[in-house]
Design a protein around this motif. Sequence first.
Motif, PDB file in Angstrom:
ATOM      1  N   UNK A 151       0.812  -1.208   0.000  1.00  0.00           N
ATOM      2  CA  UNK A 151       0.000   0.000   0.000  1.00  0.00           C
ATOM      3  C   UNK A 151       0.852   1.268   0.000  1.00  0.00           C
ATOM      4  N   UNK A 152       2.110   1.150   0.407  1.00  0.00           N
ATOM      5  CA  UNK A 152       3.049   2.262   0.178  1.00  0.00           C
ATOM      6  C   UNK A 152       3.140   2.536  -1.311  1.00  0.00           C
ATOM      7  N   UNK A 153       3.262   1.471  -2.094  1.00  0.00           N
ATOM      8  CA  UNK A 153       3.345   1.652  -3.543  1.00  0.00           C
ATOM      9  C   UNK A 153       2.080   2.292  -4.093  1.00  0.00           C
ATOM     10  N   UNK A 154       0.938   1.836  -3.657  1.00  0.00           N
ATOM     11  CA  UNK A 154      -0.314   2.373  -4.177  1.00  0.00           C
ATOM     12  C   UNK A 154      -0.480   3.852  -3.820  1.00  0.00           C
ATOM     13  N   UNK A 155       0.020   4.230  -2.660  1.00  0.00           N
ATOM     14  CA  UNK A 155      -0.068   5.633  -2.268  1.00  0.00           C
ATOM     15  C   UNK A 155       1.012   6.495  -2.886  1.00  0.00           C
ATOM     16  N   UNK A 156       2.168   5.904  -3.193  1.00  0.00           N
ATOM     17  CA  UNK A 156       3.294   6.672  -3.709  1.00  0.00           C
ATOM     18  C   UNK A 156       3.273   6.845  -5.218  1.00  0.00           C
ATOM     19  N   UNK A 157       2.825   5.822  -5.942  1.00  0.00           N
ATOM     20  CA  UNK A 157       2.892   5.865  -7.405  1.00  0.00           C
ATOM     21  C   UNK A 157       2.155   7.036  -8.043  1.00  0.00           C
ATOM     22  N   UNK A 158       1.028   7.506  -7.477  1.00  0.00           N
ATOM     23  CA  UNK A 158       0.406   8.687  -8.103  1.00  0.00           C
ATOM     24  C   UNK A 158       1.325   9.916  -8.148  1.00  0.00           C
ATOM     25  N   UNK A 159       2.212  10.049  -7.169  1.00  0.00           N
ATOM     26  CA  UNK A 159       3.182  11.144  -7.210  1.00  0.00           C
ATOM     27  C   UNK A 159       4.194  10.915  -8.334  1.00  0.00           C
ATOM     28  N   UNK A 160       4.551   9.649  -8.543  1.00  0.00           N
ATOM     29  CA  UNK A 160       5.508   9.307  -9.591  1.00  0.00           C
ATOM     30  C   UNK A 160       4.881   9.392 -10.972  1.00  0.00           C
ATOM     31  N   UNK A 161       3.669   8.872 -11.122  1.00  0.00           N
ATOM     32  CA  UNK A 161       3.012   8.840 -12.425  1.00  0.00           C
ATOM     33  C   UNK A 161       2.234  10.103 -12.735  1.00  0.00           C
ATOM     34  N   UNK A 162       1.137  10.295 -12.018  1.00  0.00           N
ATOM     35  CA  UNK A 162       0.287  11.449 -12.276  1.00  0.00           C
ATOM     36  C   UNK A 162       0.928  12.773 -11.922  1.00  0.00           C
ATOM     37  N   UNK A 163       1.896  12.759 -11.020  1.00  0.00           N
ATOM     38  CA  UNK A 163       2.579  13.985 -10.640  1.00  0.00           C
ATOM     39  C   UNK A 163       3.827  14.227 -11.464  1.00  0.00           C
ATOM     40  N   UNK A 164       4.928  13.562 -11.085  1.00  0.00           N
ATOM     41  CA  UNK A 164       6.193  13.777 -11.788  1.00  0.00           C
ATOM     42  C   UNK A 164       6.085  13.432 -13.270  1.00  0.00           C
ATOM     43  N   UNK A 165       5.588  12.244 -13.571  1.00  0.00           N
ATOM     44  CA  UNK A 165       5.525  11.806 -14.967  1.00  0.00           C
ATOM     45  C   UNK A 165       4.711  12.737 -15.834  1.00  0.00           C
ATOM     46  N   UNK A 166       3.593  13.198 -15.289  1.00  0.00           N
ATOM     47  CA  UNK A 166       2.745  14.092 -16.086  1.00  0.00           C
ATOM     48  C   UNK A 166       3.465  15.395 -16.408  1.00  0.00           C
ATOM     49  N   UNK A 167       3.992  16.048 -15.389  1.00  0.00           N
ATOM     50  CA  UNK A 167       4.585  17.365 -15.616  1.00  0.00           C
ATOM     51  C   UNK A 167       5.943  17.291 -16.304  1.00  0.00           C
ATOM     52  N   UNK A 168       6.687  16.196 -16.088  1.00  0.00           N
ATOM     53  CA  UNK A 168       7.993  16.058 -16.722  1.00  0.00           C
ATOM     54  C   UNK A 168       7.875  15.630 -18.183  1.00  0.00           C
ATOM     55  N   UNK A 169       6.921  14.752 -18.487  1.00  0.00           N
ATOM     56  CA  UNK A 169       6.871  14.144 -19.822  1.00  0.00           C
ATOM     57  C   UNK A 169       5.640  14.480 -20.649  1.00  0.00           C
ATOM     58  N   UNK A 170       4.492  14.712 -20.025  1.00  0.00           N
ATOM     59  CA  UNK A 170       3.249  14.770 -20.785  1.00  0.00           C
ATOM     60  C   UNK A 170       2.565  16.138 -20.840  1.00  0.00           C
TER      61      UNK A 170
END
Length: 295
Positions: A151-170
């Motif tokens: 559940x750490x992963x489930x809570x952390x991944x949105x920062x990695x994907x929807x947060x960092x990934x979105x603003x860095x790449x998309x």
Amino acid sequence: MSDAPPTNAYEPPKVWTWNKESGGRFAAINRPIAGPTHEKDLPVGRHPMQLYSLATPNGVKATVMLEELLELGHKGAEYDGWLIKIDGEQFSSGFVEVNPNSKIPALMDRSGKEPIRVFESASILVYLAEKFGAFLPVDTKTRAECFSWLFWQMGSAPFLGGGFGHFYAYAPSKIEYAIDRYAMEVKRQLDVLDRRLGEVEYLSGGDYSIADIAVWPWYGALAKGLLYGAGEFLSVQDYKNVQRWTDAIAKRPAVQRGRMVNRTWGDPASQLHERHDAGDFQTRTQDKIGEPAKE
């Protein structure tokens, strides 16, 4: 440095309204409502498990888990891996019926009298682990640690994907504040993971488990510079324990197979758009069938 806001600062309106032209890579399919956009039934194959997915990190969790179960000899984990392209297919009536949140992966277990739907990647991992009695620790302490990292992963991944990934790449434009904010959080997460993996071989503190299966597709890909092309930017080579753990999991045959299923990019030999038989890995990859990639 002045504390005054920039002259082009965005001022939110009193009531937000949806702007279809807001931009970004996924602007054409994003919308603020749920439910289907069109009628279309999902296909059903011959195996007990019907998986509807795409080989994003969340999708890879499910295919790796199923392949790991098959590796252990659990024939009830045989599955049809159907490709769901996130270009609008996730809003079909059939898919919404399996997952009202319209996100991959989604699983239908048709092994019993009544089909059982399972959505959310962590839920799929727990469901399969409990059903087959595998990759979930039995003793209370290790089991609790496993769930905590899952559940750490489930809570952390949105920062990695929807947060960092979105603003860095998309995102349609680079916003320094947003990228800096999420890069800081992602590096903090990598440090959390690296410290844990400096203490133990696998995340639960016991054997390889669903915690590792959940975390690896996200942070393992990030550690190898495969996620958003951000490896150098985030200095991922500095996280030595994450690198060790990533390499160890990548050597597992079931992991190698699982990451190929529903994959539509990269080396054609690594793409198995749909998986309906164990032999498909030898006969149905894109380099062998010569069909254009499904984007």
